[in-house]
Design a protein around this motif. Structure first.
Motif, PDB file in Angstrom:
ATOM      1  N   UNK A  86     -10.213   1.634  -0.565  1.00  0.00           N
ATOM      2  CA  UNK A  86      -9.107   1.270  -0.332  1.00  0.00           C
ATOM      3  C   UNK A  86      -8.342   2.217  -0.838  1.00  0.00           C
ATOM      4  N   UNK A  87      -6.767   2.199  -0.722  1.00  0.00           N
ATOM      5  CA  UNK A  87      -6.317   3.612  -1.127  1.00  0.00           C
ATOM      6  C   UNK A  87      -5.314   2.271  -1.055  1.00  0.00           C
ATOM      7  N   UNK A  88      -4.160   2.333  -1.985  1.00  0.00           N
ATOM      8  CA  UNK A  88      -2.851   2.019  -2.545  1.00  0.00           C
ATOM      9  C   UNK A  88      -1.991   3.374  -2.901  1.00  0.00           C
ATOM     10  N   UNK A  89      -0.890   3.158  -2.126  1.00  0.00           N
ATOM     11  CA  UNK A  89       0.060   4.611  -2.499  1.00  0.00           C
ATOM     12  C   UNK A  89       0.966   4.888  -2.363  1.00  0.00           C
ATOM     13  N   UNK A  90       2.175   5.409  -2.772  1.00  0.00           N
ATOM     14  CA  UNK A  90       3.495   5.370  -1.579  1.00  0.00           C
ATOM     15  C   UNK A  90       3.636   6.375  -0.963  1.00  0.00           C
ATOM     16  N   UNK A  91       2.532   7.672  -1.245  1.00  0.00           N
ATOM     17  CA  UNK A  91       2.610   8.742  -0.016  1.00  0.00           C
ATOM     18  C   UNK A  91       1.104   8.995  -0.566  1.00  0.00           C
ATOM     19  N   UNK A  92       0.834   8.595   1.547  1.00  0.00           N
ATOM     20  CA  UNK A  92      -1.173   9.720   0.751  1.00  0.00           C
ATOM     21  C   UNK A  92      -0.932  10.680   2.078  1.00  0.00           C
TER      22      UNK A  92
END
Length: 120
Positions: A86-92
């Motif tokens: 899983x990825x949690x980011x402001x911008x991907x």
């Protein structure tokens, strides 16, 4: 002349105009294997194989040869390689060679033609 080093030769990430000249301070190079959780307060580039969770206070780049099995949490993430987690980011950003197999929680996502995303 002699003894002076050009400061422009160090690695930089081009995520956006503000961070274009930001130096990469953490690097896991091609051929390296890392097992365990990694936290980096600076910009990070992964060209090797990581099993574990990655978190950071700045940008993260997964290079074309980079592979992550674990979750990612960062301000900005650019994926050229493979992420199984899983990825949690402001911008991907998922580039044309990038693959993400997992769920994402992001404010902004950019996917290039040829990129793969399988998740929610």
């Amino acid at each position: 002349m002699f003894g002076q080093k050009n400061k422009e030769t160090s690695s930089s990430i081009g995520m956006n105009a503000k961070s274009e000249q930001t130096q990469i301070k953490t690097l896991i190079s091609e051929g390296c294997r890392f097992e365990g959780n990694l936290f980096s307060p600076s910009n990070t580039r992964i060209d090797g194989y990581v099993t574990g969770n990655l978190s950071g206070e700045n940008g993260l780049i997964i290079g074309e040869k980079g592979s992550i099995v674990g979750d990612i949490s960062a301000i900005e993430a650019v994926i050229y390689g493979m992420v199984r987690g899983n990825i949690k980011a402001h911008k991907l950003e998922i580039k044309g060679t990038g693959k993400v197999l997992g769920d994402v929680i992001v404010d902004h996502i950019v996917m290039e033609y040829g990129s793969h995303f399988n998740g929610n």
